[in-house]
Design a protein around this motif. Structure first.
Motif, PDB file in Angstrom:
ATOM      1  N   TYR A 102      -1.326   5.057  -6.497  1.00 29.66           N
ATOM      2  CA  TYR A 102      -1.137   6.244  -5.664  1.00 29.66           C
ATOM      3  C   TYR A 102       0.299   6.705  -5.823  1.00 29.66           C
ATOM      4  CZ  TYR A 102      -1.109   8.992  -1.316  1.00 29.66           C
ATOM      5  OH  TYR A 102      -1.018   9.982  -0.385  1.00 29.66           O
ATOM      6  N   GLY A 103       0.532   7.793  -6.540  1.00 27.85           N
ATOM      7  CA  GLY A 103       1.894   8.266  -6.758  1.00 27.85           C
ATOM      8  C   GLY A 103       2.742   7.172  -7.366  1.00 27.85           C
ATOM      9  N   ARG A 104       3.846   6.830  -6.727  1.00 31.26           N
ATOM     10  CA  ARG A 104       4.725   5.765  -7.199  1.00 31.26           C
ATOM     11  C   ARG A 104       4.476   4.454  -6.449  1.00 31.26           C
ATOM     12  NH1 ARG A 104      10.646   8.084  -8.768  1.00 31.26           N
ATOM     13  NH2 ARG A 104       9.922   9.368 -10.498  1.00 31.26           N
ATOM     14  N   SER A 105       3.255   4.247  -6.042  1.00 27.05           N
ATOM     15  CA  SER A 105       2.852   3.039  -5.334  1.00 27.05           C
ATOM     16  C   SER A 105       1.863   2.256  -6.196  1.00 27.05           C
ATOM     17  CB  SER A 105       2.200   3.437  -4.006  1.00 27.05           C
ATOM     18  OG  SER A 105       1.700   2.319  -3.329  1.00 27.05           O
ATOM     19  N   ARG A 106       2.082   0.940  -6.319  1.00 24.79           N
ATOM     20  CA  ARG A 106       1.217   0.106  -7.155  1.00 24.79           C
ATOM     21  C   ARG A 106       1.030  -1.283  -6.558  1.00 24.79           C
ATOM     22  NH1 ARG A 106       1.328   4.352  -9.246  1.00 24.79           N
ATOM     23  NH2 ARG A 106       1.153   4.943 -11.417  1.00 24.79           N
ATOM     24  N   ASP A 107      -0.153  -1.817  -6.788  1.00 25.37           N
ATOM     25  CA  ASP A 107      -0.451  -3.216  -6.472  1.00 25.37           C
ATOM     26  C   ASP A 107       0.148  -4.051  -7.600  1.00 25.37           C
ATOM     27  OD1 ASP A 107      -1.520  -5.708  -5.922  1.00 25.37           O
ATOM     28  OD2 ASP A 107      -3.551  -4.962  -5.602  1.00 25.37           O
ATOM     29  N   VAL A 108       1.063  -4.926  -7.269  1.00 22.83           N
ATOM     30  CA  VAL A 108       1.736  -5.731  -8.295  1.00 22.83           C
ATOM     31  C   VAL A 108       1.512  -7.227  -8.085  1.00 22.83           C
ATOM     32  CG1 VAL A 108       3.471  -3.969  -8.769  1.00 22.83           C
ATOM     33  CG2 VAL A 108       3.940  -5.712  -7.033  1.00 22.83           C
ATOM     34  N   GLY A 109       0.483  -7.581  -7.349  1.00 22.76           N
ATOM     35  CA  GLY A 109       0.179  -8.995  -7.153  1.00 22.76           C
ATOM     36  C   GLY A 109      -0.117  -9.671  -8.484  1.00 22.76           C
ATOM     37  N   VAL A 110       0.224 -10.941  -8.591  1.00 18.90           N
ATOM     38  CA  VAL A 110       0.021 -11.653  -9.858  1.00 18.90           C
ATOM     39  C   VAL A 110      -1.452 -11.837 -10.194  1.00 18.90           C
ATOM     40  CG1 VAL A 110       2.236 -12.850  -9.765  1.00 18.90           C
ATOM     41  CG2 VAL A 110       0.208 -13.939  -8.800  1.00 18.90           C
ATOM     42  N   ASP A 111      -2.338 -11.546  -9.246  1.00 24.50           N
ATOM     43  CA  ASP A 111      -3.765 -11.696  -9.519  1.00 24.50           C
ATOM     44  C   ASP A 111      -4.445 -10.382  -9.909  1.00 24.50           C
ATOM     45  OD1 ASP A 111      -3.466 -10.595  -7.019  1.00 24.50           O
ATOM     46  OD2 ASP A 111      -4.965 -11.849  -6.061  1.00 24.50           O
ATOM     47  N   CYS A 112      -3.669  -9.335 -10.181  1.00 27.35           N
ATOM     48  CA  CYS A 112      -4.230  -8.080 -10.674  1.00 27.35           C
ATOM     49  C   CYS A 112      -4.696  -8.281 -12.112  1.00 27.35           C
ATOM     50  CB  CYS A 112      -3.186  -6.967 -10.620  1.00 27.35           C
ATOM     51  SG  CYS A 112      -2.795  -6.452  -8.948  1.00 27.35           S
ATOM     52  N   PRO A 113      -5.692  -7.534 -12.546  1.00 25.02           N
ATOM     53  CA  PRO A 113      -6.244  -7.729 -13.890  1.00 25.02           C
ATOM     54  C   PRO A 113      -5.221  -7.661 -15.024  1.00 25.02           C
ATOM     55  CG  PRO A 113      -7.653  -6.275 -12.620  1.00 25.02           C
ATOM     56  CD  PRO A 113      -6.423  -6.521 -11.796  1.00 25.02           C
ATOM     57  N   ASP A 114      -4.183  -6.827 -14.900  1.00 25.68           N
ATOM     58  CA  ASP A 114      -3.209  -6.695 -15.983  1.00 25.68           C
ATOM     59  C   ASP A 114      -1.963  -7.565 -15.807  1.00 25.68           C
ATOM     60  OD1 ASP A 114      -2.239  -5.265 -13.831  1.00 25.68           O
ATOM     61  OD2 ASP A 114      -1.337  -3.711 -15.072  1.00 25.68           O
ATOM     62  N   CYS A 115      -1.982  -8.507 -14.877  1.00 24.92           N
ATOM     63  CA  CYS A 115      -0.774  -9.280 -14.566  1.00 24.92           C
ATOM     64  C   CYS A 115      -0.702 -10.653 -15.230  1.00 24.92           C
ATOM     65  CB  CYS A 115      -0.639  -9.452 -13.057  1.00 24.92           C
ATOM     66  SG  CYS A 115      -0.382  -7.892 -12.225  1.00 24.92           S
TER      67      CYS A 115
END
Length: 68
Positions: A30-43
């Motif tokens: 959302y805009g400049r907001s991101r989920d950055v948890g280590v369990d995200c698919p791209d992490c």
């Protein structure tokens, strides 16, 4: 940075970034907001640098207005 996602945050209109965890990759960017948890698919369960987190966000509008 916050544990919980916020759809508005202090500095949203000034270009501030908002990173969060909690959603485990299930909440859309959302805009400049991101989920950055280590369990995200791209992490890959590894920490990332600020540069890595923001490389695809630099062209996002400073202020994101839904429906605009």
């Amino acid at each position: 940075m916050s544990h919980y996602a916020q759809r508005t945050w202090p500095g949203i209109r000034k270009g501030a970034w908002h990173f969060f965890g909690h959603c485990h990759g299930r909440l859309a960017p959302y805009g400049r907001s991101r989920d950055v948890g280590v369990d995200c698919p791209d992490c890959c369960y590894a920490p990332r640098t600020f540069r890595e987190l923001t490389q695809n966000m630099r062209d996002e509008p400073v202020s994101f207005e839904p429906g605009a």
